[in-house]
Design a protein around this motif. Structure first.
Motif, PDB file in Angstrom:
ATOM      1  N   ASP A  86       7.845 -31.682 -12.866  1.00  0.00           N
ATOM      2  CA  ASP A  86       7.706 -30.377 -12.211  1.00  0.00           C
ATOM      3  C   ASP A  86       8.950 -30.091 -11.367  1.00  0.00           C
ATOM      4  N   GLU A  87       9.828 -29.304 -11.899  1.00  0.00           N
ATOM      5  CA  GLU A  87      11.078 -28.940 -11.222  1.00  0.00           C
ATOM      6  C   GLU A  87      11.736 -30.153 -10.558  1.00  0.00           C
ATOM      7  N   SER A 140       3.405 -24.953 -12.283  1.00  0.00           N
ATOM      8  CA  SER A 140       3.025 -26.207 -11.618  1.00  0.00           C
ATOM      9  C   SER A 140       1.544 -26.477 -11.791  1.00  0.00           C
TER      10      SER A 140
END
Ligand code: ATP
Ligand code: MG
Lengths: 245, 223
Positions: free
Chosen positions: A164-165, A41
């Protein structure tokens, strides 16, 4: 198109990124995998300058910023080269789905409002939200919110979308619809860097997989190389565990 | 010595006092508008921690919260013209408006700042991620969300300010308090006069409390 050189990031004494180098070319889909807490991240956030790197160079779409000499103007220019899809969606709570997507067009790109709203509407229809245009984020499911988030990132005119995810906060039932939207984007040659735990997605969609651990890029290659024939011991261990699920 | 309450006198006084309600409300509304401008500015300076200015604002807040409003009004009215000749002709009404706005902006700035800080950090990041500047983010996303949170307490300050305008009579502003004072002095019906003015303040406050309630209900429905 994207070039990251010797990027490092420390939080106080905690070195999270310890010298990252990589390049991404136009239209490429790069998936970053790796254990929790290894700085995935942080790396994405540095690319969007949501986090200021401790040192290193980031170049996206011809805008080059050296963190040591970065000016505000440069940072703003660099930010416009990428857009971000957040794990927790982060939609503007006071704006409808349509306004969320149109906001950047109006405020950043000074597009006339009717045009911006039309384009925003088109994008929302593309991600399957034709009947949710006027809903506020609080009235949408996680999957719907994330699709608005993707539409918002799509119109930001950046060279690359950073994910991000994007699916890890979602209930399982909503994951597929979001992945489907991302696959469509990938087919359209949209440059993407995706941090995800969805190994199946990585295998199917990625042009290249980067395995990160402990603040370094340990190994990178095609999905086939990384998943079927990893060279590094750590990659082998991670992939073995990850594919079990 | 009068012992019974002269209710008729009170009723006769109402229309007379109401004529001066516009002065009271004028001070409150002007004071509030100015206080809003000051306090939003101060809050933003404090949130962004702009050097020097942020420290000055902290000092400003400390002073205006740390001293009585009456003292501040006197300092302003009797002090300003002496040191800044442009304020030579400063009338009592304007002085009261400025004093009220400075005093209340010190309090309002803190609740606006708290409201801004209360907006989730992810909202600012989302703005930056699509290329907005910090000030665009403030204007378009953060302040609108913060204003929703801050509105109830700002309304409280407005109501407080209406009552505080009564201090302006000490500077010589002819508002409802001053008029009731003058009436009391000439008729010697002190209790009746002040009761009449108390009822007017009360009615006004009840009215704005009702507005506050409706406004809150509207804001809670907005998204
Ligand atoms: N704002 C911050 N302040 C201090 N430390 C931070 C901050 N953000 C991240 N870190 C630290 O940096 C390290 C890497 O975090 P990061 O979120 O980049 O990992 P990640 O690879 O994305 O993990 P995950 O898969 O769990 O999301 C962690 O040890 C974390 O505690
Ligand atoms: Mg992470």
């Amino acid at each position: 198109m994207i070039k990251v050189t010797n990027l490092t990031k420390k939080f106080a004494e905690n070195a999270v990124l310890k010298g990252i180098d990589f390049e991404v070319s136009l239209g490429e889909i790069v998936v970053i995998i790796g254990p929790s807490g290894t700085g995935k991240s942080t790396l994405l956030r540095c690319l969007n300058y949501l986090e200021t790197p401790t040192s290193g160079c980031i170049e996206i779409g011809g805008i080059k910023v050296d963190s040591r000499s970065a000016t505000r103007t440069q940072i703003n220019k660099l930010r416009k080269q990428s857009s971000f899809v957040f794990q927790n969606y982060s939609l503007f709570a006071n704006k409808t789905a349509l306004q969320n997507v149109a906001e950047g067009l109006i405020t950043v790109w000074k597009m006339p409002k009717p045009q911006a709203l039309q384009l925003a509407k088109d994008k929302l229809i593309q991600v399957g939200l034709r009947d949710k245009l006027d809903q506020y984020p609080s009235q949408l499911s996680g999957g719907q919110q994330q699709r608005v988030g993707i539409a918002r990132a799509m119109v930001a005119k950046g060279e690359v979308i950073l994910f991000d995810e994007p699916t890890s906060a979602l209930d399982p039932e909503w994951v597929d619809e979001v992945l489907a939207v991302m696959k469509t984007l990938a087919k359209q040659q949209q440059t993407m860097i995706v941090v995800t735990h969805e190994m199946q997605f990585a295998r199917e969609v990625a042009d290249r997989v980067i395995f990160m651990e402990g603040g370094y890029i340990v190994e990178q290659g095609t999905p086939q190389q990384i998943f079927e024939n990893p060279q590094h011991k750590r990659t082998q261990a991670f992939v073995k565990r990850a594919l079990k699920y | 010595m009068q012992t019974s309450l002269d209710i008729q006198y009170i009723f006769e006084l109402f229309p007379y006092l109401l004529k001066y309600l516009s002065v009271t409300m004028g001070m409150a509304i002007w004071g509030f508008v100015l206080a809003l401008i000051f306090s939003v500015t101060i809050a933003i300076i404090r949130v962004f921690k702009i050097t020097v200015l942020a420290q000055l604002c902290a000092l400003f807040i400390s002073f205006f919260r740390g001293t009585p409003l009456l003292v501040q009004l006197f300092l302003l009215y009797y002090g300003l013209p002496r040191f800044f000749p442009i304020f030579e002709g400063l009338d009592a009404f304007t002085a009261a408006v400025i004093g009220l706005s400075l005093h209340f902006s010190a309090y309002m700035a803190e609740s606006i700042r708290a409201a801004i800080m209360g907006v989730d950090k992810s909202q600012m990041e989302a703005c930056l991620s699509i290329g907005m500047t910090r000030s665009q983010a403030m204007r378009r996303i953060i302040l609108p969300q913060a204003s929703r949170v801050a509105t109830p307490s700002l309304m409280n300050y407005f109501i407080d300010m209406i009552k505080s305008t009564s201090l302006a009579f000490t500077l010589g502003v002819t508002e409802i308090m001053a008029v009731s004072q003058m009436e009391a002095a000439s008729s010697f019906k002190f209790f009746e006069s002040f009761l009449a003015v108390a009822f007017i303040y009360w009615a006004v406050v009840v009215f704005f409390t009702r507005i506050q309630y409706l406004l809150e209900r509207y804001l809670n429905r907005a998204y």
